[in-house]
Write a protein that holds these residues in place. Sequence first.
Motif, PDB file in Angstrom:
ATOM      1  N   TRP A  11      12.655  -6.790   1.078  1.00  0.00           N
ATOM      2  CA  TRP A  11      11.688  -6.252   2.044  1.00  0.00           C
ATOM      3  C   TRP A  11      10.348  -6.030   1.355  1.00  0.00           C
ATOM      4  N   LEU A  12      10.377  -5.434   0.174  1.00  0.00           N
ATOM      5  CA  LEU A  12       9.141  -5.211  -0.576  1.00  0.00           C
ATOM      6  C   LEU A  12       8.421  -6.531  -0.825  1.00  0.00           C
ATOM      7  N   ALA A  13       9.154  -7.552  -1.259  1.00  0.00           N
ATOM      8  CA  ALA A  13       8.551  -8.860  -1.539  1.00  0.00           C
ATOM      9  C   ALA A  13       7.960  -9.482  -0.276  1.00  0.00           C
ATOM     10  N   ARG A  14       8.689  -9.417   0.833  1.00  0.00           N
ATOM     11  CA  ARG A  14       8.187  -9.981   2.094  1.00  0.00           C
ATOM     12  C   ARG A  14       6.910  -9.291   2.550  1.00  0.00           C
ATOM     13  N   ASN A  15       6.776  -8.021   2.192  1.00  0.00           N
ATOM     14  CA  ASN A  15       5.619  -7.241   2.615  1.00  0.00           C
ATOM     15  C   ASN A  15       4.555  -7.139   1.526  1.00  0.00           C
ATOM     16  N   GLY A  16       4.659  -7.979   0.512  1.00  0.00           N
ATOM     17  CA  GLY A  16       3.644  -8.039  -0.536  1.00  0.00           C
ATOM     18  C   GLY A  16       3.575  -6.808  -1.413  1.00  0.00           C
ATOM     19  N   ARG A  17       4.713  -6.181  -1.628  1.00  0.00           N
ATOM     20  CA  ARG A  17       4.752  -4.950  -2.426  1.00  0.00           C
ATOM     21  C   ARG A  17       5.731  -5.098  -3.580  1.00  0.00           C
ATOM     22  N   LYS A  18       5.479  -4.314  -4.614  1.00  0.00           N
ATOM     23  CA  LYS A  18       6.382  -4.332  -5.761  1.00  0.00           C
ATOM     24  C   LYS A  18       7.137  -3.017  -5.908  1.00  0.00           C
ATOM     25  N   THR A  19       6.578  -1.939  -5.365  1.00  0.00           N
ATOM     26  CA  THR A  19       7.196  -0.621  -5.496  1.00  0.00           C
ATOM     27  C   THR A  19       7.197   0.086  -4.146  1.00  0.00           C
ATOM     28  N   LEU A  20       7.998   1.119  -4.058  1.00  0.00           N
ATOM     29  CA  LEU A  20       8.133   1.903  -2.832  1.00  0.00           C
ATOM     30  C   LEU A  20       7.148   3.072  -2.862  1.00  0.00           C
ATOM     31  N   THR A  21       5.880   2.764  -2.609  1.00  0.00           N
ATOM     32  CA  THR A  21       4.844   3.799  -2.520  1.00  0.00           C
ATOM     33  C   THR A  21       4.976   4.512  -1.177  1.00  0.00           C
ATOM     34  N   LEU A  22       4.201   5.558  -0.979  1.00  0.00           N
ATOM     35  CA  LEU A  22       4.250   6.291   0.275  1.00  0.00           C
ATOM     36  C   LEU A  22       3.934   5.378   1.455  1.00  0.00           C
ATOM     37  N   GLU A  23       2.922   4.561   1.337  1.00  0.00           N
ATOM     38  CA  GLU A  23       2.555   3.644   2.420  1.00  0.00           C
ATOM     39  C   GLU A  23       3.704   2.687   2.742  1.00  0.00           C
ATOM     40  N   ALA A  24       4.316   2.116   1.711  1.00  0.00           N
ATOM     41  CA  ALA A  24       5.447   1.210   1.913  1.00  0.00           C
ATOM     42  C   ALA A  24       6.643   1.962   2.494  1.00  0.00           C
ATOM     43  N   ALA A  25       6.893   3.174   2.004  1.00  0.00           N
ATOM     44  CA  ALA A  25       8.018   3.967   2.502  1.00  0.00           C
ATOM     45  C   ALA A  25       7.843   4.296   3.977  1.00  0.00           C
ATOM     46  N   ARG A  26       6.631   4.594   4.395  1.00  0.00           N
ATOM     47  CA  ARG A  26       6.389   4.866   5.822  1.00  0.00           C
ATOM     48  C   ARG A  26       6.729   3.648   6.669  1.00  0.00           C
ATOM     49  N   GLN A  27       6.306   2.490   6.229  1.00  0.00           N
ATOM     50  CA  GLN A  27       6.576   1.259   6.972  1.00  0.00           C
ATOM     51  C   GLN A  27       8.069   0.947   6.984  1.00  0.00           C
ATOM     52  N   LEU A  28       8.712   1.058   5.824  1.00  0.00           N
ATOM     53  CA  LEU A  28      10.140   0.779   5.736  1.00  0.00           C
ATOM     54  C   LEU A  28      10.947   1.769   6.572  1.00  0.00           C
ATOM     55  N   ALA A  29      10.586   3.042   6.531  1.00  0.00           N
ATOM     56  CA  ALA A  29      11.303   4.058   7.309  1.00  0.00           C
ATOM     57  C   ALA A  29      11.169   3.807   8.808  1.00  0.00           C
ATOM     58  N   ALA A  30      10.002   3.341   9.236  1.00  0.00           N
ATOM     59  CA  ALA A  30       9.811   3.025  10.651  1.00  0.00           C
ATOM     60  C   ALA A  30      10.714   1.867  11.073  1.00  0.00           C
ATOM     61  N   GLU A  31      10.901   0.905  10.190  1.00  0.00           N
ATOM     62  CA  GLU A  31      11.737  -0.256  10.483  1.00  0.00           C
ATOM     63  C   GLU A  31      13.222   0.010  10.251  1.00  0.00           C
ATOM     64  N   SER A  32      13.519   0.876   9.280  1.00  0.00           N
ATOM     65  CA  SER A  32      14.907   1.110   8.873  1.00  0.00           C
ATOM     66  C   SER A  32      15.099   2.577   8.482  1.00  0.00           C
ATOM     67  N   PRO A  33      15.355   3.446   9.473  1.00  0.00           N
ATOM     68  CA  PRO A  33      15.429   4.885   9.188  1.00  0.00           C
ATOM     69  C   PRO A  33      16.757   5.365   8.596  1.00  0.00           C
ATOM     70  N   GLN A  34      17.731   4.504   8.470  1.00  0.00           N
ATOM     71  CA  GLN A  34      19.022   4.917   7.930  1.00  0.00           C
ATOM     72  C   GLN A  34      19.033   4.839   6.406  1.00  0.00           C
ATOM     73  N   GLN A  35      19.940   5.625   5.832  1.00  0.00           N
ATOM     74  CA  GLN A  35      20.300   5.582   4.411  1.00  0.00           C
ATOM     75  C   GLN A  35      19.199   6.042   3.449  1.00  0.00           C
ATOM     76  N   TRP A  36      18.359   6.943   3.883  1.00  0.00           N
ATOM     77  CA  TRP A  36      17.413   7.577   2.967  1.00  0.00           C
ATOM     78  C   TRP A  36      18.132   8.752   2.310  1.00  0.00           C
ATOM     79  N   TYR A  37      17.732   9.096   1.105  1.00  0.00           N
ATOM     80  CA  TYR A  37      18.447  10.155   0.394  1.00  0.00           C
ATOM     81  C   TYR A  37      17.524  10.983  -0.497  1.00  0.00           C
ATOM     82  N   VAL A  38      18.070  12.125  -0.892  1.00  0.00           N
ATOM     83  CA  VAL A  38      17.489  13.006  -1.904  1.00  0.00           C
ATOM     84  C   VAL A  38      18.522  13.062  -3.017  1.00  0.00           C
ATOM     85  N   ALA A  39      18.081  12.881  -4.266  1.00  0.00           N
ATOM     86  CA  ALA A  39      19.018  12.897  -5.387  1.00  0.00           C
ATOM     87  C   ALA A  39      18.444  13.686  -6.558  1.00  0.00           C
ATOM     88  N   SER A  40      19.327  14.307  -7.278  1.00  0.00           N
ATOM     89  CA  SER A  40      18.939  15.050  -8.470  1.00  0.00           C
ATOM     90  C   SER A  40      18.319  14.117  -9.502  1.00  0.00           C
TER      91      SER A  40
END
Length: 96
Positions: A11-40
Amino acid sequence: MSAAGDEITEWLARNGRKTLTLEAARQLAAESPQQWYVASFGVKGYLVGKMTLQKYSARHILVDESGEAVVFATIESAKVFLRIELNIANPHVFNY
């Protein structure tokens, strides 16, 4: 999905991104809201990311503009961030 990749990296590659920045995370979350997590993240705090079943990658972790992991002081602050910024109401929490 290719045999070598995973859905988030692709998904990152298709959208011209290399990392999950806030902007990318917003777009990805809008498209795919499942399986997000908080981890130690040890004594540093807690990370936010998105799960994939294929493999673990640092590209699945929310990073700032310099590429460093975004770290939250508490689980609750990470959950509030996910709720407000990404519209993710019930993330998985891994607190081990």
